[in-house]
Design a protein around this motif. Structure first.
Motif, PDB file in Angstrom:
ATOM      1  N   ALA A   1       0.723  -1.162   0.041  1.00 36.06           N
ATOM      2  CA  ALA A   1      -0.037  -0.150  -0.112  1.00 36.06           C
ATOM      3  C   ALA A   1       0.795   1.117  -0.075  1.00 36.06           C
ATOM      4  CB  ALA A   1      -0.887  -0.074   1.218  1.00 36.06           C
ATOM      5  N   LEU A   2       0.314   2.384  -0.709  1.00 35.84           N
ATOM      6  CA  LEU A   2       0.923   3.663  -0.829  1.00 35.84           C
ATOM      7  C   LEU A   2      -0.087   4.656   0.234  1.00 35.84           C
ATOM      8  CD1 LEU A   2       1.985   3.676  -4.487  1.00 35.84           C
ATOM      9  CD2 LEU A   2       3.442   3.218  -2.503  1.00 35.84           C
ATOM     10  N   VAL A   3       0.428   5.568   0.468  1.00 29.78           N
ATOM     11  CA  VAL A   3      -0.256   6.605   1.159  1.00 29.78           C
ATOM     12  C   VAL A   3      -1.270   7.123   0.353  1.00 29.78           C
ATOM     13  CG1 VAL A   3      -0.149   8.943   2.312  1.00 29.78           C
ATOM     14  CG2 VAL A   3       1.451   7.047   3.125  1.00 29.78           C
ATOM     15  N   SER A   4      -0.807   7.336  -1.092  1.00 25.65           N
ATOM     16  CA  SER A   4      -1.551   7.847  -2.061  1.00 25.65           C
ATOM     17  C   SER A   4      -2.793   7.101  -2.257  1.00 25.65           C
ATOM     18  CB  SER A   4      -0.696   8.281  -3.560  1.00 25.65           C
ATOM     19  OG  SER A   4       0.046   6.957  -3.790  1.00 25.65           O
ATOM     20  N   ASP A   5      -2.808   5.923  -1.794  1.00 22.90           N
ATOM     21  CA  ASP A   5      -3.937   4.885  -2.323  1.00 22.90           C
ATOM     22  C   ASP A   5      -5.084   5.369  -1.195  1.00 22.90           C
ATOM     23  OD1 ASP A   5      -1.865   1.871  -2.477  1.00 22.90           O
ATOM     24  OD2 ASP A   5      -2.820   3.476  -4.148  1.00 22.90           O
ATOM     25  N   SER A   6      -4.978   6.193  -0.243  1.00 20.95           N
ATOM     26  CA  SER A   6      -5.925   6.837   0.754  1.00 20.95           C
ATOM     27  C   SER A   6      -6.982   7.230   0.037  1.00 20.95           C
ATOM     28  CB  SER A   6      -5.376   7.342   1.890  1.00 20.95           C
ATOM     29  OG  SER A   6      -4.461   6.999   2.587  1.00 20.95           O
ATOM     30  N   ALA A   7      -8.196   6.636   0.058  1.00 20.18           N
ATOM     31  CA  ALA A   7      -9.317   7.135  -0.617  1.00 20.18           C
ATOM     32  C   ALA A   7     -10.807   6.084  -0.329  1.00 20.18           C
ATOM     33  CB  ALA A   7      -9.179   6.879  -2.052  1.00 20.18           C
ATOM     34  N   LEU A   8     -11.721   6.647  -0.793  1.00 21.19           N
ATOM     35  CA  LEU A   8     -12.982   5.842  -0.759  1.00 21.19           C
ATOM     36  C   LEU A   8     -13.152   4.877  -1.886  1.00 21.19           C
ATOM     37  CD1 LEU A   8     -15.677   5.635   1.052  1.00 21.19           C
ATOM     38  CD2 LEU A   8     -16.608   7.501  -0.569  1.00 21.19           C
ATOM     39  N   TYR A   9     -13.467   3.560  -1.556  1.00 18.24           N
ATOM     40  CA  TYR A   9     -13.423   2.371  -2.648  1.00 18.24           C
ATOM     41  C   TYR A   9     -14.865   1.886  -2.706  1.00 18.24           C
ATOM     42  CZ  TYR A   9      -8.416   2.888  -3.097  1.00 18.24           C
ATOM     43  OH  TYR A   9      -7.204   3.344  -3.155  1.00 18.24           O
ATOM     44  N   PHE A  10     -15.265   1.670  -3.974  1.00 11.90           N
ATOM     45  CA  PHE A  10     -16.958   1.205  -4.173  1.00 11.90           C
ATOM     46  C   PHE A  10     -16.488   0.058  -5.089  1.00 11.90           C
ATOM     47  CE2 PHE A  10     -19.387   4.697  -2.521  1.00 11.90           C
ATOM     48  CZ  PHE A  10     -18.620   5.471  -2.475  1.00 11.90           C
ATOM     49  N   CYS A  11     -17.278  -0.831  -4.413  1.00 10.31           N
ATOM     50  CA  CYS A  11     -17.812  -2.352  -5.264  1.00 10.31           C
ATOM     51  C   CYS A  11     -19.024  -2.044  -5.972  1.00 10.31           C
ATOM     52  CB  CYS A  11     -17.664  -3.405  -4.218  1.00 10.31           C
ATOM     53  SG  CYS A  11     -17.850  -5.193  -5.044  1.00 10.31           S
TER      54      CYS A  11
END
Lengths: 113, 115
Positions: B81-91
């Motif tokens: 994981a990268l810090v820049s992966d921080s986000a809201l994820y939708f399936c």
């Protein structure tokens, strides 16, 4: 390549005022078009979708309406805004008959005061 | 009717560690499954999809997802994981032969990658 535009990016409107949000898609023909609302940064609520000019399907009875006056233009409207209309409005498109994913625009942040 | 569940509202992971964001679905027939990512005040970005074929699907930004039919799951993964992966994820899920209405989205999972 295809691109999708939404404007305005942000909007602050008083209760009871009218609303018009616009979405346009470039680089594709006869797309399916969608309006979603996202409240509190979470789940998506499908409001309307359209499979062609003048063809609108409404998902949820509400204070809003949609129109598709041109093939790649989708408009979300209201005659009188309510406080509960505040939210993040997202337009999306997909190519019918092809792959099934939808592609989203940058969104419009609407605050009703 | 089709539905999708994201059982975790929030997932925290340290940078460099593997991450998993969970998704389970319910649909008649073979599902079409999707993952999207949303950064603050932005639209959703398409990450990857499963339509048919290999159960392990690779997508953008190093993400992958594994389709598990017996467990009706489609978990999103990334090895580091990268810090820049921080986000809201939708399936999202779509039933085969569905109408133009198409996709049903989960409620979203907020991923925070800690430095």
């Amino acid at each position: 390549s295809q691109t999708i535009h939404q404007w305005p990016a942000t909007l602050v409107q008083p209760v009871g005022s009218p609303l018009s949000l616009e979405c346009t898609v470039e680089g594709t023909s006869n797309p399916n078009l969608y309006w979603y609302r996202q409240a509190a940064g979470r789940g998506l609520q499908l409001l309307f979708y359209s499979v062609g000019i003048g063809q609108i399907s409404s998902e949820v009875p509400q204070n809003l309406s949609a129109s598709r006056p041109q093939d790649r233009q989708f408009i979300l409207s209201s005659k009188k805004l309510l406080l509960s209309d505040s939210g993040f409005y997202l337009c999306a498109w997909r190519t019918p008959g092809a792959t099934y994913e939808q592609y989203f625009g940058p969104g419009t942040r609407l605050t009703v005061t | 009717a089709q539905s999708v569940a994201q059982p975790e509202d929030q997932v925290n992971v340290a940078e460099g560690n593997p991450l998993t964001v969970k998704c389970t679905y319910s649909v008649s027939g073979n599902p079409y499954l999707f993952w999207y990512v949303q950064y603050p005040n932005r639209g959703l970005q398409f990450l990857l999809k499963y339509i048919t074929g290999d159960n392990l699907v690779k997508g953008s930004y190093g993400f992958e997802a594994e389709f598990n039919k017996s467990q009706t799951s489609f978990h999103l993964k990334k090895p580091s994981a990268l810090v820049s992966d921080s986000a809201l994820y939708f399936c999202a899920v779509r039933a085969p032969g569905g109408s133009a209405r198409q996709l049903t989205f989960g409620s979203g999972t907020q991923l925070t990658v800690l430095p």
